[in-house]
Design a protein around this motif. Structure first.
Motif, PDB file in Angstrom:
ATOM      1  N   THR A   1     -23.426 -17.144 -27.132  1.00 62.12           N
ATOM      2  CA  THR A   1     -24.779 -16.448 -27.094  1.00 62.12           C
ATOM      3  C   THR A   1     -25.750 -16.501 -25.814  1.00 62.12           C
ATOM      4  OG1 THR A   1     -26.176 -18.016 -28.244  1.00 62.12           O
ATOM      5  CG2 THR A   1     -25.180 -16.259 -29.705  1.00 62.12           C
ATOM      6  N   GLY A   2     -25.007 -17.535 -25.009  1.00 62.85           N
ATOM      7  CA  GLY A   2     -25.556 -17.594 -23.656  1.00 62.85           C
ATOM      8  C   GLY A   2     -25.320 -16.398 -22.816  1.00 62.85           C
TER       9      GLY A   2
ATOM     10  N   CYS B   1     -25.925 -20.760 -18.762  1.00 63.44           N
ATOM     11  CA  CYS B   1     -26.847 -20.644 -20.100  1.00 63.44           C
ATOM     12  C   CYS B   1     -25.731 -20.764 -21.227  1.00 63.44           C
ATOM     13  CB  CYS B   1     -27.150 -18.964 -19.881  1.00 63.44           C
ATOM     14  SG  CYS B   1     -28.164 -18.587 -21.069  1.00 63.44           S
ATOM     15  N   GLY B   2     -26.435 -21.578 -22.088  1.00 64.64           N
ATOM     16  CA  GLY B   2     -25.703 -21.805 -23.393  1.00 64.64           C
ATOM     17  C   GLY B   2     -25.630 -23.176 -23.894  1.00 64.64           C
TER      18      GLY B   2
ATOM     19  N   MET C   1     -21.980 -27.914 -21.705  1.00 66.40           N
ATOM     20  CA  MET C   1     -21.409 -27.040 -20.744  1.00 66.40           C
ATOM     21  C   MET C   1     -22.148 -26.915 -19.517  1.00 66.40           C
ATOM     22  SD  MET C   1     -21.985 -23.942 -19.236  1.00 66.40           S
ATOM     23  CE  MET C   1     -22.896 -22.837 -20.104  1.00 66.40           C
ATOM     24  N   ILE C   2     -23.577 -26.937 -19.748  1.00 64.22           N
ATOM     25  CA  ILE C   2     -24.614 -26.916 -18.655  1.00 64.22           C
ATOM     26  C   ILE C   2     -24.351 -28.139 -17.812  1.00 64.22           C
ATOM     27  CG2 ILE C   2     -26.760 -27.014 -17.939  1.00 64.22           C
ATOM     28  CD1 ILE C   2     -27.361 -24.691 -20.154  1.00 64.22           C
TER      29      ILE C   2
ATOM     30  N   GLU D   1     -30.608 -22.667 -14.596  1.00 67.86           N
ATOM     31  CA  GLU D   1     -30.197 -22.998 -15.739  1.00 67.86           C
ATOM     32  C   GLU D   1     -31.128 -22.459 -17.139  1.00 67.86           C
ATOM     33  OE1 GLU D   1     -30.550 -27.433 -17.190  1.00 67.86           O
ATOM     34  OE2 GLU D   1     -30.390 -27.511 -14.970  1.00 67.86           O
ATOM     35  N   GLU D   2     -30.617 -22.060 -18.328  1.00 67.87           N
ATOM     36  CA  GLU D   2     -31.356 -21.788 -19.344  1.00 67.87           C
ATOM     37  C   GLU D   2     -30.430 -22.626 -20.497  1.00 67.87           C
ATOM     38  OE1 GLU D   2     -34.091 -18.389 -20.546  1.00 67.87           O
ATOM     39  OE2 GLU D   2     -34.228 -20.237 -19.468  1.00 67.87           O
TER      40      GLU D   2
END
Length: 255
Positions: free
Chosen positions: A121-122, A221-222, A226-227, A247-248
């Motif tokens: 969904t990111g 994002c996500g 992973m980030i 980043e989010e």
């Protein structure tokens, strides 16, 4: 419990698409003025058991669209997604009138390449970026001088809610590249694309696309893991300047 209307819209779900048992999309009519920048999020809420439960969700639609679109993943122990998962077109939910977030496309710092890395969904804010630039491109408002490169990771192929749309954009647009990658391919013999997590193929594609710190901004994002992995890889490649990585994070992992 009464909700003060000055802060909320009583928005209505107009469309639902299920991509899998725990992934789905809503389109929502906010019922009022809702101006946002691609990359921002909206705060959605539901009244349940005498309480108001709210969470932020990235917006997948472009600001030019009549409705606001969201891509959800069911978190079984979550506060809000189990309630949203039961909802259907015609149902109402609360939506704060003011969007938030600074995860927008940075076109002002001199770098013209934008490396977008997402899980499941990111991908939503990146869909908003591309839809918006596509409209501007068609109307002669965008000259293609900024290029977008999207790595989209998921465990299984059906978790790519926007693969068809993004693959079509990749074919049509000279300034957009899209690479979906699957980390659990053994269940899907028909998958012919990249294999591994998004951060596993990051080095390969950064080299392939010649994305250097001098010419590229990275957007992550996500999934928080992973980030963190992607940030470490990018920092080793020299992405150390302020603003080189945006980043989010979708949730904070438990310690």
């Amino acid at each position: 419990m009464t909700i003060p209307d000055e802060k909320f819209y009583h928005a209505q779900i107009t469309r639902r698409v299920d991509f899998g048992p725990d992934l789905w999309m809503f389109r929502i009519c906010s019922g009022g003025e809702f101006s946002f920048v691609p990359g921002q999020y909206a705060t959605l809420g539901v009244e349940h058991a005498g309480k108001r439960i709210e969470r932020p969700y990235s917006i997948a639609s472009s600001p030019a669209e009549d409705e606001v679109e969201f891509f959800f993943e069911l978190v079984p122990e979550g506060a809000l997604t189990p309630l949203l998962h039961t909802m259907q077109p015609g149902d109402q939910l609360l939506m704060r009138k003011v969007p938030k977030g600074r995860f927008s496309l940075d076109t002002q710092n001199g770098r013209t390449n934008h490396l977008l890395i997402s899980t499941v969904t990111g991908v939503a804010p990146f869909v908003s970026y591309v839809r918006t630039l596509y409209k501007d491109w068609k109307e002669g408002q965008f000259d293609g001088s900024h290029k977008l490169f999207l790595l989209n990771g998921a465990s299984r192929p059906w978790e790519f809610g926007y693969r068809e749309e993004l693959s079509q954009f990749d074919k049509e647009l000279p300034w957009f590249k899209y690479v979906p990658t699957v980390s659990r391919p053994w269940d899907h013999e028909d998958w012919g694309g990249e294999i591994g997590r998004a951060d596993d193929i990051l080095r390969k594609y950064a080299d392939h696309w010649e994305l250097e710190p001098s010419n590229t901004v990275a957007y992550l994002c996500g999934h928080p893991e992973m980030i963190e992995h992607s940030k470490a890889i990018l920092k080793r490649r020299g992405f150390t300047d302020k603003g080189a990585i945006k980043e989010e994070v979708y949730w904070v992992p438990a310690k």
